[in-house]
Design an enzyme around this catalytic site. Sequence first.
Site, PDB file in Angstrom:
ATOM      1  N   ASN A 239       0.750  -1.131  -0.002  1.00  0.00           N
ATOM      2  CA  ASN A 239       0.163   0.160  -0.045  1.00  0.00           C
ATOM      3  C   ASN A 239       0.814   1.272  -0.126  1.00  0.00           C
ATOM      4  OD1 ASN A 239      -1.777   1.906   0.541  1.00  0.00           O
ATOM      5  ND2 ASN A 239      -2.305   1.362   2.583  1.00  0.00           N
TER       6      ASN A 239
ATOM      7  N   GLU B 290      -6.656   4.919   7.651  1.00  0.00           N
ATOM      8  CA  GLU B 290      -6.487   6.183   7.564  1.00  0.00           C
ATOM      9  C   GLU B 290      -7.920   7.068   6.685  1.00  0.00           C
ATOM     10  OE1 GLU B 290      -2.929   5.787   5.369  1.00  0.00           O
ATOM     11  OE2 GLU B 290      -1.784   5.345   7.362  1.00  0.00           O
TER      12      GLU B 290
ATOM     13  N   SER C 120       3.514  -1.908  10.414  1.00  0.00           N
ATOM     14  CA  SER C 120       5.135  -2.000  10.574  1.00  0.00           C
ATOM     15  C   SER C 120       5.637  -3.408  10.268  1.00  0.00           C
ATOM     16  CB  SER C 120       5.550  -1.704  12.012  1.00  0.00           C
ATOM     17  OG  SER C 120       5.137  -0.367  12.258  1.00  0.00           O
TER      18      SER C 120
ATOM     19  N   GLY D 295       2.654   2.441  10.764  1.00  0.00           N
ATOM     20  CA  GLY D 295       3.646   3.571  10.676  1.00  0.00           C
ATOM     21  C   GLY D 295       4.540   4.158  11.749  1.00  0.00           C
TER      22      GLY D 295
ATOM     23  N   LYS E 190       0.158   4.234  -0.280  1.00  0.00           N
ATOM     24  CA  LYS E 190      -0.674   5.464   0.210  1.00  0.00           C
ATOM     25  C   LYS E 190      -0.128   6.831  -0.523  1.00  0.00           C
ATOM     26  CE  LYS E 190      -0.044   3.184   4.673  1.00  0.00           C
ATOM     27  NZ  LYS E 190      -0.256   3.322   6.245  1.00  0.00           N
TER      28      LYS E 190
ATOM     29  N   HIS F 261      -9.506   1.694   4.927  1.00  0.00           N
ATOM     30  CA  HIS F 261      -8.024   1.837   5.655  1.00  0.00           C
ATOM     31  C   HIS F 261      -8.573   2.913   6.648  1.00  0.00           C
ATOM     32  CE1 HIS F 261      -3.819   2.927   6.510  1.00  0.00           C
ATOM     33  NE2 HIS F 261      -3.744   1.551   5.819  1.00  0.00           N
TER      34      HIS F 261
ATOM     35  N   GLY G 241       2.778  -0.903   4.472  1.00  0.00           N
ATOM     36  CA  GLY G 241       3.126   0.393   3.945  1.00  0.00           C
ATOM     37  C   GLY G 241       4.372   0.678   3.728  1.00  0.00           C
TER      38      GLY G 241
ATOM     39  N   GLU H   5      -5.240  -4.487  10.756  1.00  0.00           N
ATOM     40  CA  GLU H   5      -4.211  -3.579  10.827  1.00  0.00           C
ATOM     41  C   GLU H   5      -4.295  -2.772  12.280  1.00  0.00           C
ATOM     42  OE1 GLU H   5      -2.384  -2.400   6.975  1.00  0.00           O
ATOM     43  OE2 GLU H   5      -4.060  -0.882   7.236  1.00  0.00           O
TER      44      GLU H   5
END
Length: 251
Positions: A10, A101, A213, A174, A12, A99, A234, A168
Site C-alpha cells: 500500500n 486512514e 510495521s 507507521g 499510500k 483503511h 506500507g 491492521e
Amino acid sequence: MDKKYLIVGNWKMNGTPSQSSVLIEELVQRVNGGHFSEKLSLAICPPFTSLERAASLLKNSPIALGAQNLYCEPEGAFTGEISPPMLRDLGVGYVIIGHSERRSIFQESNGLIHRKIKAAQEHRLTPILCVGETLAERESGQAESVIGGQIRSALEGIGDRNLVIAYEPVWAIGTGKTATPEMAQEIHAFIRNLLEQQFSKEGLAMHILYGGSMKPNNAAELLRQPDINGGLIGGASLVAGDFMAIGQAVE
Ligand code: 13P
C-alpha cells in the site's frame, strides 16, 4: 489445506507517476531475478495517478495491481471520486477499502465501507477490507468487539467470498510497533471464526493479511502463524528490496 499467501504493497500518497515507474521497474527486475514460493501472490497499490503506467509496466509480470480506494457508484456527479469500472478498465484487480486512514482522516463510516465492498464485488474487483483497533480500544479490552463490529457491518448480507481481510492495529501503522505474532494470531483466529460463520467452510481458505510495521526482519515470524496469510505493507513497500524480502519470507 495448503496455506496460500498474498503480500500487498500500500503505497499510500507516495510517488509521482515518474517516481512510481522507477520503483515498479525495480520490483519487476527483482521478481524476475529472485526465487519466490509458489504459494505467494504479490500485488501493489500505487496512487490513482500512477495506475495507468503501473498497468503497462506490470504487463506479463506476476505482480497484480490494486487501488487504494474507490467510490460505490458506477458513474455520475461525484466530483473527485473514482468508480469501479474506471479501475477495471485499467486492469486493476484489488482495491483497499476502509483503511484506518480513510476511517479516521476522511470520516468513512461502516455504512459507506459496506457499500464500497458491494460495489467492488459487483464489478469483480477483490476488496481488501481493513479492520483494526486503536491503542485505547486495545487497552480497554475492546479489540475483539471493535473488529467484530467493523466486520459484521462491512459484510452484512455479503455472500461473495471474493474478499480479503487485512487486520491492521491502528497503533502499529507507521509507528515501528508491531503486534507480536501471538497477538496478531489471536485476532486473526477471531476473524477466521467470523468468516467461517458467514461463508461456512469457504471462510477457512480466505486470505487474512496482517498490516502494521511489517518489515523484512519480522515478516517470517508473523507469516508462520496459522491464520496469517500475508501482509499489507506500507513503508516497507516503498523500498523494492524490502518489499521483495518480505515476499521471500514466505516459505
Ligand atoms: P506501515 O507498514 O507503514 O506500518 O503501514 C501499514 C499500512 O497501513 C498498510 O496499509
